[in-house]
Design a protein around this motif. Structure first.
Motif, PDB file in Angstrom:
ATOM      1  N   ILE A  52       0.841  -1.210   0.000  1.00 48.70           N
ATOM      2  CA  ILE A  52       0.000   0.000   0.000  1.00 48.70           C
ATOM      3  C   ILE A  52       0.871   1.252   0.000  1.00 48.70           C
ATOM      4  O   ILE A  52       0.625   2.209  -0.742  1.00 48.70           O
ATOM      5  CB  ILE A  52      -0.957  -0.002   1.208  1.00 48.70           C
ATOM      6  N   ILE A  53       1.919   1.236   0.839  1.00 51.77           N
ATOM      7  CA  ILE A  53       2.807   2.397   0.945  1.00 51.77           C
ATOM      8  C   ILE A  53       3.529   2.653  -0.380  1.00 51.77           C
ATOM      9  O   ILE A  53       3.550   3.781  -0.879  1.00 51.77           O
ATOM     10  CB  ILE A  53       3.821   2.199   2.083  1.00 51.77           C
ATOM     11  N   PHE A  54       4.108   1.611  -0.968  1.00 59.70           N
ATOM     12  CA  PHE A  54       4.855   1.794  -2.214  1.00 59.70           C
ATOM     13  C   PHE A  54       3.933   2.157  -3.374  1.00 59.70           C
ATOM     14  O   PHE A  54       4.318   2.928  -4.255  1.00 59.70           O
ATOM     15  CB  PHE A  54       5.665   0.542  -2.542  1.00 59.70           C
ATOM     16  N   SER A  55       2.731   1.603  -3.371  1.00 62.45           N
ATOM     17  CA  SER A  55       1.756   1.968  -4.410  1.00 62.45           C
ATOM     18  C   SER A  55       1.380   3.440  -4.283  1.00 62.45           C
ATOM     19  O   SER A  55       1.245   4.155  -5.286  1.00 62.45           O
ATOM     20  CB  SER A  55       0.506   1.099  -4.291  1.00 62.45           C
ATOM     21  N   ILE A  73       0.171  11.283   1.299  1.00 67.65           N
ATOM     22  CA  ILE A  73       0.721   9.964   1.636  1.00 67.65           C
ATOM     23  C   ILE A  73       0.407   9.616   3.081  1.00 67.65           C
ATOM     24  O   ILE A  73       0.025   8.478   3.399  1.00 67.65           O
ATOM     25  CB  ILE A  73       2.242   9.925   1.386  1.00 67.65           C
ATOM     26  N   LEU A  74       0.553  10.596   3.987  1.00 67.18           N
ATOM     27  CA  LEU A  74       0.256  10.367   5.397  1.00 67.18           C
ATOM     28  C   LEU A  74      -1.213   9.998   5.589  1.00 67.18           C
ATOM     29  O   LEU A  74      -1.534   9.053   6.333  1.00 67.18           O
ATOM     30  CB  LEU A  74       0.587  11.625   6.221  1.00 67.18           C
ATOM     31  N   ILE A  75      -2.119  10.707   4.933  1.00 64.90           N
ATOM     32  CA  ILE A  75      -3.550  10.420   5.050  1.00 64.90           C
ATOM     33  C   ILE A  75      -3.856   8.995   4.591  1.00 64.90           C
ATOM     34  O   ILE A  75      -4.587   8.247   5.256  1.00 64.90           O
ATOM     35  CB  ILE A  75      -4.375  11.438   4.232  1.00 64.90           C
ATOM     36  N   ILE A  76      -3.284   8.607   3.456  1.00 70.48           N
ATOM     37  CA  ILE A  76      -3.520   7.259   2.932  1.00 70.48           C
ATOM     38  C   ILE A  76      -2.952   6.205   3.873  1.00 70.48           C
ATOM     39  O   ILE A  76      -3.574   5.157   4.114  1.00 70.48           O
ATOM     40  CB  ILE A  76      -2.913   7.117   1.524  1.00 70.48           C
ATOM     41  N   CYS A  77      -1.764   6.459   4.438  1.00 69.50           N
ATOM     42  CA  CYS A  77      -1.155   5.514   5.379  1.00 69.50           C
ATOM     43  C   CYS A  77      -2.031   5.344   6.620  1.00 69.50           C
ATOM     44  O   CYS A  77      -2.212   4.217   7.113  1.00 69.50           O
ATOM     45  CB  CYS A  77       0.239   5.996   5.780  1.00 69.50           C
ATOM     46  N   LEU A  78      -2.558   6.443   7.133  1.00 67.16           N
ATOM     47  CA  LEU A  78      -3.428   6.373   8.314  1.00 67.16           C
ATOM     48  C   LEU A  78      -4.700   5.585   8.008  1.00 67.16           C
ATOM     49  O   LEU A  78      -5.128   4.741   8.806  1.00 67.16           O
ATOM     50  CB  LEU A  78      -3.780   7.782   8.785  1.00 67.16           C
ATOM     51  N   LEU A  79      -5.306   5.859   6.856  1.00 66.37           N
ATOM     52  CA  LEU A  79      -6.522   5.136   6.463  1.00 66.37           C
ATOM     53  C   LEU A  79      -6.226   3.648   6.270  1.00 66.37           C
ATOM     54  O   LEU A  79      -7.033   2.792   6.651  1.00 66.37           O
ATOM     55  CB  LEU A  79      -7.096   5.735   5.173  1.00 66.37           C
ATOM     56  N   ALA A  80      -5.073   3.359   5.678  1.00 63.79           N
ATOM     57  CA  ALA A  80      -4.686   1.965   5.469  1.00 63.79           C
ATOM     58  C   ALA A  80      -4.498   1.259   6.807  1.00 63.79           C
ATOM     59  O   ALA A  80      -4.930   0.108   6.987  1.00 63.79           O
ATOM     60  CB  ALA A  80      -3.401   1.895   4.648  1.00 63.79           C
ATOM     61  N   GLN A  81      -3.856   1.947   7.764  1.00 60.19           N
ATOM     62  CA  GLN A  81      -3.626   1.344   9.073  1.00 60.19           C
ATOM     63  C   GLN A  81      -4.944   1.070   9.794  1.00 60.19           C
ATOM     64  O   GLN A  81      -5.142  -0.006  10.386  1.00 60.19           O
ATOM     65  CB  GLN A  81      -2.759   2.273   9.927  1.00 60.19           C
ATOM     66  N   ILE A  82      -5.862   2.016   9.714  1.00 58.15           N
ATOM     67  CA  ILE A  82      -7.188   1.821  10.324  1.00 58.15           C
ATOM     68  C   ILE A  82      -7.914   0.660   9.653  1.00 58.15           C
ATOM     69  O   ILE A  82      -8.516  -0.196  10.319  1.00 58.15           O
ATOM     70  CB  ILE A  82      -8.035   3.113  10.206  1.00 58.15           C
ATOM     71  N   GLY A  83      -7.832   0.605   8.316  1.00 59.60           N
ATOM     72  CA  GLY A  83      -8.479  -0.471   7.575  1.00 59.60           C
ATOM     73  C   GLY A  83      -7.903  -1.837   7.913  1.00 59.60           C
ATOM     74  O   GLY A  83      -8.644  -2.826   8.004  1.00 59.60           O
ATOM     75  N   MET A  84      -6.580  -1.910   8.123  1.00 60.63           N
ATOM     76  CA  MET A  84      -5.942  -3.184   8.468  1.00 60.63           C
ATOM     77  C   MET A  84      -6.508  -3.748   9.763  1.00 60.63           C
ATOM     78  O   MET A  84      -6.702  -4.960   9.895  1.00 60.63           O
ATOM     79  CB  MET A  84      -4.435  -2.978   8.611  1.00 60.63           C
TER      80      MET A  84
END
Length: 268
Positions: free
Chosen positions: A23-26, A45-56
């Motif tokens: 997810i991060i590299f994409s 990038i930070l927003i997407i990383c936070l959303l990804a972490q919550i989704g995980m």
């Protein structure tokens, strides 16, 4: 045919375990070519990383205990990034509201993604480690490795001495993993190297996508120096030691709880 099936299964489990790094590299790749007006790339990038972490966590791809470990590595990584940028080891040249001391907050997720991979691979491959060194040795070694990332700017780089000590301390340590009912194993130090090598490859992709730049990449992208593999090798050691120690502690508590339940059952 059986070997091919196991190889495909191994690749699938590895891919699932790498979902957070992917997810991060994409995101790094997409944000290099796609812009959202009003939002700086580092902030996006930070927003997407936070959303990804919550989704995980919401989709149960990561447990709350694993999230705690990942957050710990986010802090460890961010602290290292701030120091390294201050010393001129590398730089984040783009603008962003989420930069602290010249370092975008999303950078901590790149370290956290390594911990995420190890936690998920541990669970999916049912990892068991034999010959694990005494806690005092692993704690002292991981502390010395982490400090060396800072102190080598002042008193010299002792990474090769640390790697030598590492080979001695983990000489009898093997990592066992299960694949389609078959238990396989490899030396722990080989696992450290393999993970570090693939992180180095990912680092080359990241710098090419502009995640950060080394001094020799200011004007034109170049392959990251092979010596960086040793740095990632040592960082993986720290990650694995912390994850393994926490897993052992949790396993010990689980056994204590089982004993307590058994005793209470006998009493009643």
């Amino acid at each position: 045919m059986r070997f091919i099936r196991k190889l495909l299964l191994f690749g699938w489990l590895e891919a699932i375990s790498c979902i957070f790094p992917v997810i991060i590299f994409s995101t790094l790749g997409l944000t290099k070519f796609i812009e959202i007006p009003g939002i700086a790339r580092y902030d996006l990038i930070l927003i997407i990383c936070l959303l990804a972490q919550i989704g995980m966590v919401l989709f149960k791809l990561e447990t709350l205990d694993e999230l705690k470990v990942i957050c710990m590595f986010h802090v460890i990584g961010l602290g290292l990034e701030i120091f390294k940028v201050h010393m001129g080891s590398w730089a984040y040249p783009e603008e962003g509201w989420s930069k602290v001391f010249g370092v975008p907050l999303y950078s901590g997720f790149m370290y956290a993604s390594v911990a995420s991979y190890i936690c998920q691979a541990w669970r999916r491959f049912d990892l068991h480690i034999t010959g694990w060194p005494k806690t005092i040795f692993t704690v002292m070694l991981s502390t010395a490795i982490y400090l060396n990332f800072f102190t080598h700017h002042y008193i010299g780089d002792y990474r090769w001495i640390l790697i030598g000590l590492l080979l001695i301390v983990f000489f009898r340590t093997w990592v066992n993993f299960t694949l389609s009912g078959t238990t396989l194993r490899m030396p722990m130090t080989l696992a450290f190297f393999l993970i570090g090598f693939f992180i180095w490859i990912a680092e080359n992709i990241s710098t090419f996508l502009g995640a950060w730049r080394y001094p020799n990449q200011e004007h034109i992208w170049r392959v990251v120096h092979l010596g960086k593999i040793s740095s990632w090798f040592l960082l993986v050691v720290i990650t694995m030691i912390i994850v393994a120690q926490l897993k052992h502690v949790k396993a010990g508590k689980s056994k204590e709880k089982e004993v307590e339940i058994t005793i209470n059952h006998i009493k009643h």
